[in-house]
Motif scaffolding. Structure first.
Motif, PDB file in Angstrom:
ATOM      1  N   VAL A   1       0.943  -1.350  -0.095  1.00 44.52           N
ATOM      2  CA  VAL A   1       0.057  -0.134  -0.127  1.00 44.52           C
ATOM      3  C   VAL A   1       0.897   1.393   0.040  1.00 44.52           C
ATOM      4  O   VAL A   1       2.114   1.147   0.230  1.00 44.52           O
ATOM      5  N   ARG A   2       0.402   2.422  -0.113  1.00 47.23           N
ATOM      6  CA  ARG A   2       0.719   3.826  -0.044  1.00 47.23           C
ATOM      7  C   ARG A   2      -0.078   4.659   0.013  1.00 47.23           C
ATOM      8  O   ARG A   2      -1.309   4.281   0.227  1.00 47.23           O
ATOM      9  N   ASP A   3       0.184   5.970   0.072  1.00 47.67           N
ATOM     10  CA  ASP A   3      -0.903   7.137   0.217  1.00 47.67           C
ATOM     11  C   ASP A   3      -1.592   6.982  -1.068  1.00 47.67           C
ATOM     12  O   ASP A   3      -1.133   7.044  -2.005  1.00 47.67           O
ATOM     13  N   PRO A   4      -2.983   6.844  -0.913  1.00 48.93           N
ATOM     14  CA  PRO A   4      -3.860   6.688  -2.287  1.00 48.93           C
ATOM     15  C   PRO A   4      -3.872   7.984  -3.248  1.00 48.93           C
ATOM     16  O   PRO A   4      -3.940   7.730  -4.247  1.00 48.93           O
ATOM     17  N   ASN A   5      -3.651   9.174  -2.612  1.00 48.54           N
ATOM     18  CA  ASN A   5      -3.669  10.182  -3.718  1.00 48.54           C
ATOM     19  C   ASN A   5      -2.257  10.228  -4.224  1.00 48.54           C
ATOM     20  O   ASN A   5      -1.919  10.486  -5.534  1.00 48.54           O
ATOM     21  N   LYS A   6      -1.036   9.879  -3.562  1.00 51.01           N
ATOM     22  CA  LYS A   6       0.149   9.917  -4.358  1.00 51.01           C
ATOM     23  C   LYS A   6       0.135   8.369  -5.462  1.00 51.01           C
ATOM     24  O   LYS A   6       0.749   8.595  -6.509  1.00 51.01           O
ATOM     25  N   TRP A   7      -0.497   7.471  -4.770  1.00 50.95           N
ATOM     26  CA  TRP A   7      -0.855   6.341  -5.685  1.00 50.95           C
ATOM     27  C   TRP A   7      -1.632   6.725  -7.037  1.00 50.95           C
ATOM     28  O   TRP A   7      -0.919   6.269  -8.121  1.00 50.95           O
ATOM     29  N   TYR A   8      -2.524   7.473  -6.913  1.00 48.02           N
ATOM     30  CA  TYR A   8      -3.114   8.090  -8.109  1.00 48.02           C
ATOM     31  C   TYR A   8      -2.286   8.838  -9.228  1.00 48.02           C
ATOM     32  O   TYR A   8      -2.534   8.403 -10.328  1.00 48.02           O
ATOM     33  N   LEU A   9      -1.565   9.602  -8.702  1.00 49.76           N
ATOM     34  CA  LEU A   9      -0.788  10.461  -9.483  1.00 49.76           C
ATOM     35  C   LEU A   9       0.440   9.658 -10.005  1.00 49.76           C
ATOM     36  O   LEU A   9       0.772   9.875 -11.184  1.00 49.76           O
TER      37      LEU A   9
ATOM     38  N   GLU B   1      -9.145  11.782  -9.907  1.00 55.16           N
ATOM     39  CA  GLU B   1      -8.617  11.337  -8.527  1.00 55.16           C
ATOM     40  C   GLU B   1      -9.513  10.836  -7.433  1.00 55.16           C
ATOM     41  O   GLU B   1      -9.492   9.779  -6.668  1.00 55.16           O
ATOM     42  N   GLU B   2     -10.890  11.392  -7.362  1.00 55.85           N
ATOM     43  CA  GLU B   2     -11.773  11.176  -6.357  1.00 55.85           C
ATOM     44  C   GLU B   2     -12.160   9.580  -6.498  1.00 55.85           C
ATOM     45  O   GLU B   2     -12.112   8.945  -5.621  1.00 55.85           O
ATOM     46  N   THR B   3     -12.529   9.204  -7.742  1.00 57.17           N
ATOM     47  CA  THR B   3     -12.955   7.940  -7.990  1.00 57.17           C
ATOM     48  C   THR B   3     -11.826   6.947  -7.864  1.00 57.17           C
ATOM     49  O   THR B   3     -11.871   5.792  -7.305  1.00 57.17           O
ATOM     50  N   ALA B   4     -10.590   7.345  -8.185  1.00 59.32           N
ATOM     51  CA  ALA B   4      -9.587   6.396  -8.033  1.00 59.32           C
ATOM     52  C   ALA B   4      -9.142   6.177  -6.494  1.00 59.32           C
ATOM     53  O   ALA B   4      -8.591   5.037  -6.395  1.00 59.32           O
ATOM     54  N   VAL B   5      -9.052   7.132  -5.861  1.00 62.33           N
ATOM     55  CA  VAL B   5      -8.793   7.099  -4.511  1.00 62.33           C
ATOM     56  C   VAL B   5      -9.884   6.325  -3.747  1.00 62.33           C
ATOM     57  O   VAL B   5      -9.660   5.484  -3.008  1.00 62.33           O
TER      58      VAL B   5
ATOM     59  N   PRO C   1     -19.502  -4.737  -9.869  1.00 63.45           N
ATOM     60  CA  PRO C   1     -20.039  -3.428 -10.727  1.00 63.45           C
ATOM     61  C   PRO C   1     -19.753  -2.152 -10.633  1.00 63.45           C
ATOM     62  O   PRO C   1     -19.768  -1.298 -11.380  1.00 63.45           O
ATOM     63  N   LYS C   2     -19.265  -1.886  -9.327  1.00 61.40           N
ATOM     64  CA  LYS C   2     -18.954  -0.466  -9.110  1.00 61.40           C
ATOM     65  C   LYS C   2     -17.781   0.260 -10.020  1.00 61.40           C
ATOM     66  O   LYS C   2     -17.834   1.107  -9.953  1.00 61.40           O
TER      67      LYS C   2
END
Length: 282
Positions: free
Chosen positions: A115-123, A184-188, A170-171
């Motif tokens: 794992v890692r910080d989800p916002n940094k993961w998205y970027l 970003e919101e959906t990715a996080v 299906p989400k």
């Protein structure tokens, strides 16, 4: 083709001949330190560790993953693939997409959730492997795709997994890349839902939630192995991936120039070598 595989991140495959036990199921998403963890695990365990980078060049991968994508593999096919590949562990897609099935097939194997910080993961995903995928799907990579076709290779037999449905249902119908492309919101939310599902469904005594910045200690303790000397590996960061993308684009641009030049020269000589009939009117 070997140069292309190096540029997109394919690592040298560990030499390993003896039969080994598959003991560690990676359940983490791509870009959670899985490349560094791959390097670490191949120092700690007797067998190989599977990763998307390996799926680019493995002969067994070229056969197995297209069948898996069509839903045509059974438990015995999975076990045959893992045994023939000499795997002690796996991290990253394509195999982490199937972490729950692998848990049932290998009830004694432990589970590693990177794992890692989800916002940094998205970027990280957006600015690295997502750009690779977008380029491969573009006209700019046509010479590369033709080169793979002419050599009888597939340009990533397991790449379907980045858009494939997941255990989250299906989400997220278009999987990880679908979540990334949605913003970003959906990715996080996708990242957090994935993490929560793994933690909820894997027994605590089988699971390690791990960040690569924690280093060797928790991983070695979890696996019951001696901690090696030296720092924990640090490979394939976003800057490194972006450099590889730039080199890949330069190679494709050069192939475009060579190809169009060859067509032009061939057309010129063909035009001058074919004598057209003369038509006269009386």
């Amino acid at each position: 083709m070997e140069l292309i595989e190096k540029l997109v991140g394919a690592k040298r495959i560990k030499e390993q001949e003896d039969e080994v036990e598959y003991v560690l199921i990676g359940a983490g998403l791509p870009r959670t330190g899985t490349s560094s963890t791959l390097t670490a695990l191949e120092q700690l365990l007797p067998g190989k560790c599977h990763h998307m980078q390996r799926a680019l060049k493995g002969e067994g991968d070229a056969v197995f993953w297209p069948k898996a994508g069509r839903g045509e593999v059974l438990e015995e096919d999975w076990k045959h693939f893992i045994k023939c590949e000499g795997l002690s562990a796996s991290v990253d897609f394509p195999m982490s997409l199937y972490w729950k099935d692998l848990m049932e097939m290998y009830p004694n194997a432990k589970v590693l959730l990177t794992v890692r910080d989800p916002n940094k993961w998205y970027l990280s995903v957006k600015n690295s492997i997502r750009k690779v995928g977008a380029f491969i799907d573009s006209w700019g990579s046509l010479p590369l795709r033709l080169a793979f076709k002419l050599t009888g290779k597939q340009a990533g037999p397991a790449l379907y997994t980045v858009n494939a449905p997941t255990y989250l249902g299906p989400k997220y119908p278009h999987g990880m890349y679908g979540a990334i492309d949605a913003g970003e919101e959906t990715a996080v939310r996708f990242f957090n839902d994935w993490k929560a599902q793994v933690i909820r469904e894997v027994p605590a005594d089988r699971l390690l939630v791990f960040e690569v910045k924690q280093g060797w200690a928790p991983l070695c303790k979890f696996l019951g192995v001696t901690q090696p000397e030296g720092p924990f590996p640090n490979t394939n960061d976003t800057k490194e991936v972006q450099q590889k993308i730039g080199m890949l684009k330069k190679i494709c641009f050069a192939l475009w120039i060579i190809g169009t030049s060859a067509i032009g020269v061939s057309a010129y000589f063909l035009r001058n070598s074919v004598k057209l009939p003369t038509v006269t009117f009386t």
